[in-house]
Design a protein around this motif. Structure first.
Motif, PDB file in Angstrom:
ATOM      1  N   THR A   1       0.830  -1.202   0.000  1.00  0.00           N
ATOM      2  CA  THR A   1       0.000   0.000   0.000  1.00  0.00           C
ATOM      3  C   THR A   1       0.864   1.251   0.000  1.00  0.00           C
ATOM      4  O   THR A   1       0.570   2.227  -0.696  1.00  0.00           O
ATOM      5  CB  THR A   1      -0.937   0.005   1.221  1.00  0.00           C
ATOM      6  OG1 THR A   1      -1.756  -1.158   1.179  1.00  0.00           O
ATOM      7  CG2 THR A   1      -1.821   1.236   1.226  1.00  0.00           C
ATOM      8  N   THR A   2       1.951   1.255   0.774  1.00  0.00           N
ATOM      9  CA  THR A   2       2.856   2.397   0.798  1.00  0.00           C
ATOM     10  C   THR A   2       3.433   2.648  -0.587  1.00  0.00           C
ATOM     11  O   THR A   2       3.528   3.790  -1.046  1.00  0.00           O
ATOM     12  CB  THR A   2       3.996   2.162   1.799  1.00  0.00           C
ATOM     13  OG1 THR A   2       3.444   1.979   3.113  1.00  0.00           O
ATOM     14  CG2 THR A   2       4.951   3.344   1.823  1.00  0.00           C
ATOM     15  N   SER A   3       3.798   1.581  -1.282  1.00  0.00           N
ATOM     16  CA  SER A   3       4.345   1.709  -2.630  1.00  0.00           C
ATOM     17  C   SER A   3       3.307   2.280  -3.592  1.00  0.00           C
ATOM     18  O   SER A   3       3.621   3.141  -4.425  1.00  0.00           O
ATOM     19  CB  SER A   3       4.810   0.336  -3.116  1.00  0.00           C
ATOM     20  OG  SER A   3       5.247   0.398  -4.453  1.00  0.00           O
ATOM     21  N   GLN A   4       2.061   1.830  -3.460  1.00  0.00           N
ATOM     22  CA  GLN A   4       1.000   2.346  -4.322  1.00  0.00           C
ATOM     23  C   GLN A   4       0.738   3.818  -4.058  1.00  0.00           C
ATOM     24  O   GLN A   4       0.529   4.603  -4.986  1.00  0.00           O
ATOM     25  CB  GLN A   4      -0.285   1.534  -4.100  1.00  0.00           C
ATOM     26  CG  GLN A   4      -0.238   0.152  -4.730  1.00  0.00           C
ATOM     27  CD  GLN A   4      -1.497  -0.634  -4.465  1.00  0.00           C
ATOM     28  OE1 GLN A   4      -1.987  -0.676  -3.344  1.00  0.00           O
ATOM     29  NE2 GLN A   4      -2.012  -1.273  -5.488  1.00  0.00           N
ATOM     30  N   LEU A   5       0.755   4.207  -2.788  1.00  0.00           N
ATOM     31  CA  LEU A   5       0.547   5.613  -2.443  1.00  0.00           C
ATOM     32  C   LEU A   5       1.610   6.494  -3.081  1.00  0.00           C
ATOM     33  O   LEU A   5       1.303   7.543  -3.658  1.00  0.00           O
ATOM     34  CB  LEU A   5       0.572   5.793  -0.915  1.00  0.00           C
ATOM     35  CG  LEU A   5      -0.705   5.440  -0.154  1.00  0.00           C
ATOM     36  CD1 LEU A   5      -0.445   5.494   1.348  1.00  0.00           C
ATOM     37  CD2 LEU A   5      -1.828   6.395  -0.517  1.00  0.00           C
ATOM     38  N   MET A   6       2.857   6.070  -2.975  1.00  0.00           N
ATOM     39  CA  MET A   6       3.953   6.844  -3.560  1.00  0.00           C
ATOM     40  C   MET A   6       3.797   6.938  -5.073  1.00  0.00           C
ATOM     41  O   MET A   6       4.032   7.991  -5.669  1.00  0.00           O
ATOM     42  CB  MET A   6       5.289   6.204  -3.189  1.00  0.00           C
ATOM     43  CG  MET A   6       5.621   6.310  -1.707  1.00  0.00           C
ATOM     44  SD  MET A   6       7.171   5.472  -1.282  1.00  0.00           S
ATOM     45  CE  MET A   6       8.337   6.484  -2.193  1.00  0.00           C
ATOM     46  N   SER A   7       3.381   5.839  -5.694  1.00  0.00           N
ATOM     47  CA  SER A   7       3.211   5.822  -7.147  1.00  0.00           C
ATOM     48  C   SER A   7       2.102   6.774  -7.577  1.00  0.00           C
ATOM     49  O   SER A   7       2.266   7.553  -8.530  1.00  0.00           O
ATOM     50  CB  SER A   7       2.878   4.392  -7.599  1.00  0.00           C
ATOM     51  OG  SER A   7       2.593   4.362  -8.981  1.00  0.00           O
ATOM     52  N   TYR A   8       0.958   6.751  -6.880  1.00  0.00           N
ATOM     53  CA  TYR A   8      -0.150   7.641  -7.217  1.00  0.00           C
ATOM     54  C   TYR A   8       0.222   9.104  -7.000  1.00  0.00           C
ATOM     55  O   TYR A   8      -0.130   9.974  -7.795  1.00  0.00           O
ATOM     56  CB  TYR A   8      -1.381   7.301  -6.379  1.00  0.00           C
ATOM     57  CG  TYR A   8      -2.094   6.036  -6.815  1.00  0.00           C
ATOM     58  CD1 TYR A   8      -2.343   5.773  -8.153  1.00  0.00           C
ATOM     59  CD2 TYR A   8      -2.531   5.111  -5.868  1.00  0.00           C
ATOM     60  CE1 TYR A   8      -3.003   4.618  -8.549  1.00  0.00           C
ATOM     61  CE2 TYR A   8      -3.194   3.954  -6.254  1.00  0.00           C
ATOM     62  CZ  TYR A   8      -3.422   3.716  -7.599  1.00  0.00           C
ATOM     63  OH  TYR A   8      -4.079   2.574  -7.982  1.00  0.00           O
ATOM     64  N   ARG A   9       0.947   9.373  -5.911  1.00  0.00           N
ATOM     65  CA  ARG A   9       1.291  10.767  -5.628  1.00  0.00           C
ATOM     66  C   ARG A   9       2.288  11.303  -6.651  1.00  0.00           C
ATOM     67  O   ARG A   9       2.193  12.446  -7.081  1.00  0.00           O
ATOM     68  CB  ARG A   9       1.842  10.908  -4.203  1.00  0.00           C
ATOM     69  CG  ARG A   9       1.970  12.348  -3.743  1.00  0.00           C
ATOM     70  CD  ARG A   9       2.335  12.439  -2.277  1.00  0.00           C
ATOM     71  NE  ARG A   9       1.203  12.170  -1.423  1.00  0.00           N
ATOM     72  CZ  ARG A   9       0.251  13.051  -1.150  1.00  0.00           C
ATOM     73  NH1 ARG A   9       0.281  14.250  -1.696  1.00  0.00           N
ATOM     74  NH2 ARG A   9      -0.739  12.755  -0.341  1.00  0.00           N
ATOM     75  N   ARG A  10       3.242  10.477  -7.054  1.00  0.00           N
ATOM     76  CA  ARG A  10       4.178  10.895  -8.094  1.00  0.00           C
ATOM     77  C   ARG A  10       3.436  11.171  -9.397  1.00  0.00           C
ATOM     78  O   ARG A  10       3.704  12.155 -10.083  1.00  0.00           O
ATOM     79  CB  ARG A  10       5.244   9.813  -8.321  1.00  0.00           C
ATOM     80  CG  ARG A  10       6.347   9.770  -7.287  1.00  0.00           C
ATOM     81  CD  ARG A  10       7.563   9.009  -7.802  1.00  0.00           C
ATOM     82  NE  ARG A  10       7.206   7.673  -8.278  1.00  0.00           N
ATOM     83  CZ  ARG A  10       7.199   6.586  -7.519  1.00  0.00           C
ATOM     84  NH1 ARG A  10       7.522   6.687  -6.233  1.00  0.00           N
ATOM     85  NH2 ARG A  10       6.880   5.413  -8.009  1.00  0.00           N
TER      86      ARG A  10
END
Length: 213
Positions: A136-145
């Protein structure tokens, strides 16, 4: 996480205190009807975690989720030196089983298959974190980028705004709500030099702009 279909509310239960057991020996936390808005699946870990933690903290049960929590001894010695059942252990075990059962009732069938054989609240909680925490942390970073790197390019203004909103919605589906300010900033940062005059007006305005305005 395009916005996933909203899962239908599921009837779950929150442990509540009761002290009128027939044997009148220990307090027990029974289940009272409570709706948890989502069943845990591959797309909503943070939303699920937020709702579950709020319910658990309401009844001060969070220590059951910690692996470092040590249960009371199963037996204690009475005044005559005879081992007796420890009522504190019985209370702890009863409360932990009730919470573990509630946690299992709040996850989807697909997730449940990963939790077979786990019978304590801490084991279940930590297994779920291992499954979804880093992902989930990885997905959050991807969406925010993606949100802050999206450019209008050849997109129509309508499609550009829809694209920005889709990233905001995806972040919200992970439990990360984007403020109006950040939403507007992402739009302005994605506009080409042709829109410089509009960007200047918006950034210089004393009245905060919102997405609708």
């Amino acid at each position: 996480m395009a916005l996933p279909a909203s899962p239908s509310p599921v009837q779950s239960a929150t442990p509540v205190m009761a002290s009128n057991l027939s044997d009148a020996v220990v307090d027990s936390r029974f289940f009272a009807t409570k709706k948890i808005g989502v069943l845990l699946d591959d797309n909503n870990y943070l939303l699920w975690r937020q709702q579950v933690l709020l319910a658990i903290k309401t009844y001060k049960l969070q220590h059951f989720l910690e692996s470092s929590t040590v249960p009371p001894p199963r037996q204690v010695m009475d005044e005559d030196g005879v081992l007796q059942e420890n009522l504190e252990f019985a209370r702890f075990e009863q409360q932990d089983c009730a919470l573990a059962s509630w946690l299992l009732s709040s996850v989807s069938t697909a997730v449940l298959s990963h939790l077979i054989g786990l019978d304590s609240s801490a084991q279940i909680w930590n297994a779920i974190f291992a499954l979804y925490g880093s992902k989930t942390t990885s997905q959050l970073m991807s969406y925010r980028r993606a949100l802050h790197s999206q450019k209008k390019g050849d997109l129509s203004m309508k499609d550009f705004l829809i694209k920005i909103k889709s990233y905001c919605d995806s972040l919200a589906s992970c439990g990360e709500v984007i403020s109006e300010h950040e939403h507007v900033t992402a739009i302005l940062n994605g506009l080409p030099p042709d829109y410089e005059s509009i960007i200047t007006i918006v950034t210089a305005s004393q009245v905060p702009y919102n997405v609708q305005g």
